[in-house]
Design a protein around this motif. Structure first.
Motif, PDB file in Angstrom:
ATOM      1  N   GLY A 482      99.914 -10.467 106.899  1.00  0.00           N
ATOM      2  CA  GLY A 482      98.644 -10.711 105.579  1.00  0.00           C
ATOM      3  C   GLY A 482      98.741 -12.223 104.422  1.00  0.00           C
ATOM      4  O   GLY A 482     100.635 -12.244 105.597  1.00  0.00           O
ATOM      5  N   CYS A 518      94.463 -10.158 105.481  1.00  0.00           N
ATOM      6  CA  CYS A 518      94.810  -9.941 104.242  1.00  0.00           C
ATOM      7  C   CYS A 518      94.215 -10.837 103.145  1.00  0.00           C
ATOM      8  O   CYS A 518      95.875 -11.786 103.623  1.00  0.00           O
ATOM      9  N   ARG A 520      94.473 -13.672  99.099  1.00  0.00           N
ATOM     10  CA  ARG A 520      94.139 -13.051  98.045  1.00  0.00           C
ATOM     11  C   ARG A 520      93.289 -14.657  96.837  1.00  0.00           C
ATOM     12  O   ARG A 520      92.167 -13.661  96.470  1.00  0.00           O
ATOM     13  N   TYR A 552      89.919  -9.855 104.773  1.00  0.00           N
ATOM     14  CA  TYR A 552      89.991  -9.041 103.439  1.00  0.00           C
ATOM     15  C   TYR A 552      90.122  -9.969 102.137  1.00  0.00           C
ATOM     16  O   TYR A 552      91.092  -9.948 102.372  1.00  0.00           O
ATOM     17  N   THR A 554      91.408  -9.852  98.384  1.00  0.00           N
ATOM     18  CA  THR A 554      91.150  -8.603  97.769  1.00  0.00           C
ATOM     19  C   THR A 554      91.331  -9.416  96.120  1.00  0.00           C
ATOM     20  O   THR A 554      91.493  -8.319  94.829  1.00  0.00           O
ATOM     21  N   ASN A 555      91.018 -10.729  96.420  1.00  0.00           N
ATOM     22  CA  ASN A 555      91.398 -10.319  94.544  1.00  0.00           C
ATOM     23  C   ASN A 555      90.221 -11.377  93.742  1.00  0.00           C
ATOM     24  O   ASN A 555      90.329 -12.272  92.268  1.00  0.00           O
ATOM     25  N   TYR A 564      81.776  -5.181  95.443  1.00  0.00           N
ATOM     26  CA  TYR A 564      82.802  -5.713  96.707  1.00  0.00           C
ATOM     27  C   TYR A 564      81.563  -6.083  97.016  1.00  0.00           C
ATOM     28  O   TYR A 564      79.982  -5.891  97.061  1.00  0.00           O
ATOM     29  N   ASP A 744      88.180  -6.400  97.974  1.00  0.00           N
ATOM     30  CA  ASP A 744      87.999  -4.959  98.119  1.00  0.00           C
ATOM     31  C   ASP A 744      89.331  -5.299  99.571  1.00  0.00           C
ATOM     32  O   ASP A 744      89.653  -6.270 100.064  1.00  0.00           O
ATOM     33  N   ARG A 745      89.921  -4.088  99.770  1.00  0.00           N
ATOM     34  CA  ARG A 745      91.432  -3.903 100.331  1.00  0.00           C
ATOM     35  C   ARG A 745      90.766  -2.919 101.767  1.00  0.00           C
ATOM     36  O   ARG A 745      90.502  -2.381 101.382  1.00  0.00           O
TER      37      ARG A 745
END
Length: 807
Positions: A482, A518, A520, A552, A554-555, A564, A744-745
């Motif tokens: 992450g 993951c 941001r 991914y 995420t934001n 998505y 997407d997460r």
């Protein structure tokens, strides 16, 4: 050839027998240490003890008779034996590993690779028994081994406390039945409260003695147990918390006792006679311990690190006032403290060298990539999952002494002999480092070249972290990171790619890697792209290594209302995704940092200062000699002080204060005056070895020597490159095969279900580097998809490994 194989087989057998012999001795010493707390009736009430000590100097030298002799035999000596032999086990493991690597390479050349059958089953150290977070779980994710460790220490402490309290309560009841007059002097309940409070303090010695082991960064005991320092910190926190709980019970019980006895004034009494306790000293030690504990909580530590770091040095006050309060307990924890001081000595020597920063690059995401030269001898000590402490004296006066912990993104098999570290600016120190680098870039771009405001010198300490390279034991590994937590995973990818290129990977080792990253913002993908697999091993797919990457964001969201979007990493221009985002996010991009690389501009033949090889994880023989000389120096100086300073036991017996000061002086004398010369000799031999070896080739490692500045440049002058063209051509598309999921997460249950269907009957290594919630979610899936009972031959086992920092 067959004779060579037989000879190597015999050597390997002897090495394994020696390793198992050392481990057997270590286990015996550990049982001896534990047995004291199971069967000892300490403290011993012996009225003739002082008379025997006065009988001769030999008895006074180390006071080996009575309770002190037993404590040294059962508590101090086992710790010394374990520490020294642990270094021997570590060295034997290395030699056995080298033998096995050579054997694997020989088999691959001859085509006689026999992967063998691996047992597919969960292990104590990789099966997450407790994987849910909540107020009821202050520990986080716990494996079976960690649960057993916690339960074992709790049982040892509670049994030792309960046994002695039971025996003393029985003695008190018998005394009061035999002499009813005793009840008029002191009530039985108060007498029992006094006894219970005393044994609570005694029980606190167990976790207090143990907490010094995980806080020693290069502890040989941690290396024996394969526990990285960054993970051992949480064990230090647990043991410190347990110690303070027991000491709080001890202190509160005595406060109640003295108030009930109408003698509360004694709590603030400094007077101590012979070996009696100074009450106010114990009270001060307790308060300082509570202050250290409260400021080390995660909420406080992450927001006010400088204050936490400064207040935590109260451990010196805590230790000193503990000895003022109960000096007779010194033998229980003196060896762990000596090992801690020796570790500090070696770290201090290593960190004194100013290491050259070869280059510093500020990526588009704002992250900082640093490169350091590493000596070939030191290169053998660090691994892909190693971590290092960094200090930049040129930042500011308030930050020049701060050390911060970072993982590497490079592999020890890299031919450039460089150490690569990527740092995300989050706190005051990292943001100050980024500002200094950007300022250095602006100064280097100016028409009149001047000396850089940022010194290309750093203090580097390490390596710490895992030494086993355990991930190569798995055919399939899953890497989950992450944000900036992807950095240790990049080191793993780099190491596996280097091994694949060198044909060191046999059929029983890693063949398939799944990466889940993951982030941001899409700009953060540049950290993952800082490692290009095609530069390391261009044909890794043809050699049977499969790497699948899923990123991914995420934001991020597209302007057309879609929540998505999926883009191919290999072929799609991921920067185009940035252009499709909403107006707010595009405005944020205007403030993004342009990628810039800063090089220390020096002549090609100028020497480069590399990382020192003197350290807690340096050559084991030197570390062992330093330990033995320092500990021997302490006991010799302490024995001489008992003979010539503590002369008359009855008439001129020093107080706890004076004797505590004597012990501190002996620690300093033994460690620095006897252990110091050994370290100095080690350092001088390392300097001679470095002088005899060639300096790293700066052109080989692509250190810029810009011609406009080269004639005027001194050691700290800078050259800069704004990597606009390079970024536009190379960084628009990722070098990794996989998908970019925007907006997407990851759904971990679906991911692990697909992995379960794709593989059959395999040990799958799952390595996580991310937030606590990410670790808990992944650990829960590993637990769910690993069958402990009723597993078939086609069942997979997901082995959970956390590679996140616990600092």
């Amino acid at each position: 050839m067959s004779e060579d194989m037989v000879s190597q087989g015999r050597q390997l057998l002897l090495l394994r027998l020696a390793k198992h012999a050392l481990i057997s001795i270590i286990l015996s010493a550990s049982l001896l240490w534990v047995s004291w707390w199971l069967v000892s009736s300490e403290p011993i009430k012996d009225p003739k003890y002082l008379d025997r000590i006065e009988g001769g100097k030999l008895s006074r030298f180390l006071r080996l008779d009575g309770k002190y002799g037993l404590i040294i035999m059962y508590q101090a000596m086992p710790v010394l034996v374990i520490a020294i032999l642990s270094l021997g086990v570590v060295e034997l493991r290395k030699k056995i590993g080298r033998f096995l690597d050579c054997d694997n390479q020989r088999k691959m050349k001859t085509g006689n690779v026999n992967p063998g059958e691996k047992v597919v089953r969960p292990t104590f150290s990789t099966y997450p028994l407790l994987a849910r977070l909540g107020w009821w779980n202050p520990f986080g994710v716990l494996t079976v081994a960690e649960v057993l460790m916690i339960v074992g220490i709790l049982l040892l402490v509670l049994y030792s406390f309960g046994r002695l309290v039971h025996l003393d309560f029985k003695t008190i009841e018998e005394r009061y039945r035999a002499d009813p007059v005793e009840q008029t002097l002191r009530a039985p309940t108060l007498r029992k409260l006094d006894t219970a409070a005393e044994h609570l303090g005694r029980a606190a010695i167990i976790p207090f003695a143990l907490l010094w082991i995980p806080v020693s960064r290069g502890s040989p005991i941690l290396r024996l147990l394969n526990i990285p320092f960054e993970h051992a910190v949480k064990y230090h926190i647990w043991l410190a918390t347990f110690t303070l709980i027991l000491l709080t019970g001890h202190s509160v019980s005595y406060i109640i006792y003295y108030c009930r006895m109408d003698t509360a004034y004694k709590i603030f009494d400094w007077v101590t006679e012979r070996e009696r306790c100074s009450l106010v000293a114990g009270f001060i030690a307790w308060i300082s311990g509570l202050l250290m504990w409260s400021t080390s909580l995660s909420y406080f530590r992450r927001r006010w690190y400088e204050m936490f770091f400064g207040i935590h040095h109260l451990y010196i006050v805590f230790l000193l006032f503990w000895m003022y309060h109960a000096f007779w307990t010194i033998h229980f924890f003196i060896l762990p403290i000596l090992l801690f001081v020796i570790d500090r000595l070696l770290r201090m020597v290593q960190s004194r060298r100013s290491v050259d920063v070869l280059s510093a690059k500020v990526l588009k995401s704002g992250a900082i990539q640093l490169h350091f030269p590493i000596d070939p001898q030191a290169n053998q000590a660090y691994h892909a999952l190693s971590s290092w402490y960094l200090r930049f004296p040129s930042l500011s006066r308030s930050m020049k002494l701060q050390w911060h912990f970072f993982s590497v993104t490079s592999a020890p098999s890299d031919e450039t002999m460089q150490l690569s570290i990527i740092i995300k600016p989050l706190g005051k120190w990292t943001c100050a480092l980024q500002r200094r680098l950007l300022l250095a870039a602006e100064e280097a771009r100016s028409n009149q070249p001047r000396k850089c405001p940022f010194s290309f010198k750093a203090g580097v300490e390490g390596p710490y972290g895992d030494e086993t390279d355990f991930y190569i034991r798995y055919n399939t590994i899953v890497l989950i990171g992450g944000g900036i937590g992807v950095t240790p995973l990049l080191a793993i990818l780099s190491d596996v790619l280097h091994r694949t290129r060198a044909t060191q990977m046999n059929a029983s080792q890693t063949r398939s890697i799944h990466v889940y990253h993951c982030i941001r913002k899409v700009e953060e993908l540049c950290v993952l792209n800082s490692v290009n697999p095609n530069d390391i091993c261009p044909e890794y797919e043809k050699q049977g290594l499969r790497i699948c990457v899923s990123v991914y964001v995420t934001n991020s969201s597209s302007t057309n209302g879609c929540k998505y979007r999926e883009i191919d990493l290999k072929t799609a221009n991921y920067l185009s995704a940035k252009d499709d985002r909403n107006e707010t996010e595009q405005n944020e991009d205007e403030n993004c940092i342009s990628a810039v690389t800063i090089h220390a501009n020096r002549s090609v033949n100028s020497p480069v200062e590399t990382i020192s090889t003197v350290g807690p994880k340096g050559k084991s023989s030197w570390v062992a000699i330093t330990m033995l000389s320092s500990i021997a120096g302490f006991y010799i100086s302490w024995g001489l002080s008992n003979v010539y300073i503590v002369k008359n036991i009855r008439n001129n017996f020093p107080t706890n204060y004076n004797r505590a000061h004597i012990v501190i002086g002996c620690i300093i004398f033994g460690t620095f005056l006897l252990g110091g010369p050994v370290v100095m000799l080690w350092w001088l031999m390392g300097k001679r070895h470095s002088a005899g070896s060639p300096s790293p080739n700066l052109r080989k490692v692509n250190i810029a020597t810009a011609s406009p500045l080269e004639t005027q440049a001194q050691e700290y002058h800078c050259a800069t490159e704004t990597d606009i063209d390079q970024e536009s051509s190379e960084q628009q598309c990722s070098p990794w095969n996989g998908k970019l999921h925007i907006g997407d997460r990851p759904v971990w249950s679906d991911i692990f279900d697909s992995l379960e269907k794709e593989y059959n009957g395999q040990n799958i290594g799952v390595l996580v580097s991310g937030s606590e919630s990410m670790q808990a979610d992944v650990a829960s899936e590993c637990q769910k998809h690993t069958k402990v009972l009723g597993a078939s031959s086609l069942s997979n086992v997901f082995h959970y490994h956390s590679v996140s920092f616990e600092l």
